[in-house]
Design a protein around this motif. Structure first.
Motif, PDB file in Angstrom:
ATOM      1  N   TYR A 170       1.712  24.549   6.836  1.00  0.00           N
ATOM      2  CA  TYR A 170       1.340  25.286   8.040  1.00  0.00           C
ATOM      3  C   TYR A 170       1.225  26.793   7.798  1.00  0.00           C
ATOM      4  O   TYR A 170       1.086  27.561   8.755  1.00  0.00           O
ATOM      5  CB  TYR A 170       2.365  25.031   9.144  1.00  0.00           C
ATOM      6  N   THR A 220      -1.739  28.548   9.435  1.00  0.00           N
ATOM      7  CA  THR A 220      -1.817  28.682  10.893  1.00  0.00           C
ATOM      8  C   THR A 220      -0.607  29.403  11.489  1.00  0.00           C
ATOM      9  O   THR A 220      -0.533  29.581  12.701  1.00  0.00           O
ATOM     10  CB  THR A 220      -1.940  27.297  11.564  1.00  0.00           C
ATOM     11  N   THR A 256      -1.615  22.387  13.425  1.00  0.00           N
ATOM     12  CA  THR A 256      -2.820  22.471  12.596  1.00  0.00           C
ATOM     13  C   THR A 256      -3.895  23.239  13.366  1.00  0.00           C
ATOM     14  O   THR A 256      -3.735  23.555  14.551  1.00  0.00           O
ATOM     15  CB  THR A 256      -3.336  21.066  12.281  1.00  0.00           C
TER      16      THR A 256
END
Length: 862
Positions: free
Chosen positions: A295, A298, A354
């Motif tokens: 991750y 993001t 996501t």
């Protein structure tokens, strides 16, 4: 803390109602003894003796013990910890050096909270040498004989060598904090393929003493230094700044974190794991985001508003963020929504997202939690409630920060939606219980973490802001923070700050809203004659157990044109009529025109008045109210036209709500209405609106929207695709199975649940392995729903094939750390009972061994 997860609201209410049903035995008419009276603050309201034959409301709690602030005999000044970990045993091997001082009276012994430790050595440290001390220990309290009395002018240091064994502690927890063992090893041996190895702590309310010896009360404050020895591949995080990091000869690494300003013990934290760290900054201070490596791309999109929030809150309060850094970390299997550990907030892993997940994000998702926990760094960390009875001094402010941020960043409609959600959350809980905000009586301190302390408290602060005005409100908050910084306080400190700012005695406001239970229930009527509006306000709540409220409020009178005349009135009686001038008969009289009151309001208005209100609404809530009240009037042309207008509103929630109220529409121009709904299903810029449009179309049994649903499965939004699959689960098309199978390996939580729903209704033995395979990928907050689908699927397969699934469900029903997961697994097993009578004994044994009162109450109703 603790951010209460919105998705659990209905489940929590269900359990509360079950508990209330169990408490229907007659109550004693003896009044609850009054709580101690602090300066000018009234005690928590207690019911008068009930007259013979009087029915006591079901929401009135039974008598509970007095819970004063902890008496302070000794102050913890500083805590230094040196810790390492035994992953196989899930133990912490620790050495604590505590700097202590007698609070006022000389003390010759000190009592520390230390839960479930093996104590290996305790020494009084001195210059050049230390001496061993005698102690008594019952595995919860450690009483150490100091060998001499220490006056308050002489600090002293203790060195304690110990082993913490969190998994050997009795299981406990609450709705907000589902486990209280303090220290958590996640996948410690690396045997779970889809889960990282992590260690993290959770201190609130009094669980820090599960991993280090302390005086585990919110009215203590200490500086802190923690040295963690970990495997070299892992990152660490703790309070304050990383002051050193060095490699050890055995391949480990020791990181030392130091917090130089004092905070309460429950705010201490440490986290160990494989994280990507994304760096940001604000005013030269580090702002870091710790996420799982996948991750990293993001993380800034998820947490990126944090510097702007720091700027906004600092300016609004006139107190710059008072700590040396701010970090946020996402951890697996977290036992709450999030926690405001000083300088190092912990979030559950569901905050990670996501790029596709972010398409469905709006203010009501991650940003509310981020704002909430950050605001705690002023209200909770910088100024701390002195006792859990005063918890709203932490949580009400954090809750209200969600409104403040929405108002600033996204405008009045988004803020109005926050206000509506929060008010409804509290009113829903109030059907099962009504408590004062400041509760000096409760059974368990965890009971304080409820919709009263959060949602009701936030709405009370909003009313206070509306009453005194913005300038006075934020000036008073500045006064409160600066006068009480780095200390523990009770409610009178807040009231005093507002009184000293405004010059007004506000005892009446604090007494009725903070110190007494309940809320106003109002019936509003009006009539017009001789150039005057007669507005009648009746307070219909049970005033034997709740007050007659003093309510300053605005009333808008619309006669003609687009601008109303605003009247400020103050309701003070149970039945009161106000006379308002009006040159002609009004087209609308709107009580509480600013939607500020925490109240249930039944306001008489004609259909024409309601339609007028929609078109001239000042807030989102006024439009929402009209659509709710007229949802059964869609056959009327004016109402159907209003809803068509609502589908073009600039605010996404108005469009979504209009679609919700158009389910099974049978009003004028049905084809045109359906075309409008189809347009929103395919082109609206909000994925929530598109998803709702799909759900609404599915309520028209004579429509053929299969191609639209099929196309929606490929929508960029997982929320929209999930909505389409859920519709097709009940009425599949020829190619639906192939479409679902093509995406069944998705990582999206909403899609996994939707596919589970589809397979529950349309699957068979072939889909059984899918449920078993995807179970590790399901977020904890989704397991309740997932288990219901899994249980339904198993009713479609031969009993002989169910063994593995039954074993898994039984394990979750007995051992899952979160009670709602245990409930979901239990209910899933219960679905199999008609075809497997042998499960009756298993279910009975699960019920008998359950220790959580909420679940026991629910099970007794089944």
């Amino acid at each position: 803390m603790k951010y209460l997860v919105p998705g659990l609201t209905s489940l929590l209410l269900l359990v509360q109602l079950a508990a209330a049903a169990q408490a229907t035995k007659p109550r004693s008419s003896k009044p609850v003894p009054k709580a101690p009276v602090h300066k000018k603050a009234a005690p928590a309201a207690t019911p008068a003796p009930a007259p013979a034959g009087l029915v006591v409301p079901s929401w009135l709690p039974a008598e509970a013990p007095l819970q004063p602030a902890a008496t302070i005999l000794t102050d913890i000044l500083d805590t230094k910890l040196d810790v390492r970990f035994d992953y196989k045993k899930q133990h912490l091997l620790g050495t604590a050096v505590l700097t202590l001082r007698s609070h006022f009276y000389p003390q010759s012994e000190v009592t520390l909270d230390a839960k479930g430790f093996d104590i290996q050595k305790i020494e009084l440290m001195g210059e050049g040498k230390s001496r061993s001390l005698n102690y008594n220990y019952n595995r919860r309290k450690l009483v150490i004989a100091l060998g001499q009395p220490f006056p308050r002018t002489t600090p002293y240091q203790l060195r304690i060598v110990y082993v913490a064994k969190p998994n050997e502690l009795p299981q406990g927890g609450s709705a907000a904090i589902t486990s209280d063992k303090g220290l958590y090893f996640i996948n410690p041996l690396g045997t779970e393929k889809n889960k990282p190895r992590q260690i993290w702590t959770q201190g609130e309310t009094e669980a820090s003493s599960c991993w280090f010896p302390t005086i585990d009360k919110p009215n203590q404050r200490m500086t802190q230094e923690i040295s963690l020895t970990v495997e070299k591949q892992f990152k660490t995080l703790s309070n304050g700044m990383l002051t050193s990091s060095h490699a050890n000869a055995d391949g480990t690494r020791t990181d030392t974190w130091k917090l130089t300003q004092p905070h309460a013990p429950y705010l201490a934290t440490m986290v160990v794991g494989d994280f990507a760290v994304v760096n940001d900054s604000w005013h030269g201070k580090p702002v870091d985001y710790y996420v799982e490596p996948q991750y990293a791309g993001t993380a800034r999109a998820i947490f990126g508003h944090t510097p702007e929030m720091l700027d906004f809150f600092s300016k609004k309060l006139g107190v710059e963020y008072p700590w040396e850094k701010y970090a946020q970390v996402a951890v697996r299997d977290y036992v709450s929504g999030a926690m405001e550990n000083t300088t190092a907030t912990t979030h559950g892993s569901t905050i990670q997202a996501t790029k596709r997940d972010l398409l469905d994000a709006n203010y009501q998702t991650a940003e509310t939690v981020i704002a909430h926990e950050l605001f705690h760094h002023w209200f909770g960390d910088y100024v701390t409630c002195e006792s859990w009875s005063n918890l709203p001094l932490n949580e009400s402010f954090a809750d209200y920060s969600e409104y403040l941020w929405a108002e600033y960043k996204y405008g009045p409609d988004e803020a109005s939606l926050v206000q509506e959600i929060k008010l409804n959350n509290y009113l829903e809980e109030a059907t099962a219980k009504r408590e004062p905000l400041i509760r000096y009586r409760y059974v368990n301190r965890e009971d304080m973490f409820d919709r009263h302390s959060y949602d009701k408290g936030g709405r009370v602060l909003h009313m206070l802001r509306k009453y005194v005005g913005d300038d006075a409100f934020f000036t008073a908050l500045n006064h409160y923070l600066t006068q009480n910084k780095l200390s523990a306080v009770e409610i009178s400190k807040l009231r005093t700050a507002f009184e000293e700012t405004t010059g007004e005695d506000l005892t009446w406001f604090f007494n009725q809203w903070f110190m007494q239970r309940g809320h106003p229930e109002l019936h509003i009527t009006h009539s017009y004659a001789n150039g005057q509006v007669a507005l009648r306000v009746q307070q219909t709540q049970d005033t034997l157990f709740q007050p007659v409220y003093r309510l300053p409020v605005s009333v808008a009178v619309w006669t003609n044109g687009n601008q109303p005349t605003e009247h400020r009135i103050t309701v003070t009686k149970a039945d009161q009529t106000f006379t308002l001038p009006a040159g002609q008969k009004p087209v609308l009289v709107k009580f509480d025109s600013e939607n500020q009151l925490l109240a249930q309001i039944d306001e008489d208005r004609s259909q024409d008045e309601l339609v007028f209100q929609f078109y001239h609404a000042k807030t989102y809530q006024q439009k929402s109210e009209v659509m709710e009240l007229l949802q059964n009037k869609t056959a009327d042309l004016s109402v159907s036209s209003m809803l068509r207008n609502a589908m073009n509103d600039k605010f996404w929630q108005v469009r979504r709500l209009a679609l919700d109220h158009l389910r099974r529409y049978r009003g004028p121009e049905p084809e045109g209405m359906r075309r409008d709904i189809q347009r929103l299903a395919t082109t609206d810029r909000s994925s929530r609106v598109r998803a709702q449009a799909i759900a609404t179309l599915a309520t028209f049994p004579d429509g053929n929207y299969g191609p639209l649903y099929g196309a929606a499965i490929a929508d960029s939004s997982a929320l929209v695709a999930a909505a389409a699959i859920q519709v097709l689960a009940k009425k599949p098309e020829l190619n639906t199975r192939q479409q679902v199978a093509a995406i069944e390996n998705t990582s999206s939580g909403p899609l996994i649940l939707a596919i589970a729903d589809y397979y529950a209704l349309n699957g068979a033995l072939d889909q059984y392995p899918w449920f078993l395979r995807r179970l590790p990928d399901v977020a904890e907050m989704d397991l309740y729903a997932y288990f219901q689908s899994f249980g339904t699927l198993m009713t479609h397969i031969p009993p002989v094939e169910r063994d593995k699934g039954i074993r898994i469900l039984e394990d979750y029903a007995r051992n899952a750390p979160r009670y709602e997961i245990r409930l979901g697994a239990y209910k899933s097993l219960a679905l199999l009972l008609p075809s497997m009578p042998s499960l009756k004994a298993t279910l009975q044994n699960i019920r008998e061994k359950e220790t959580d009162d909420r679940l026991k109450a629910f099970y007794n109703l089944m």
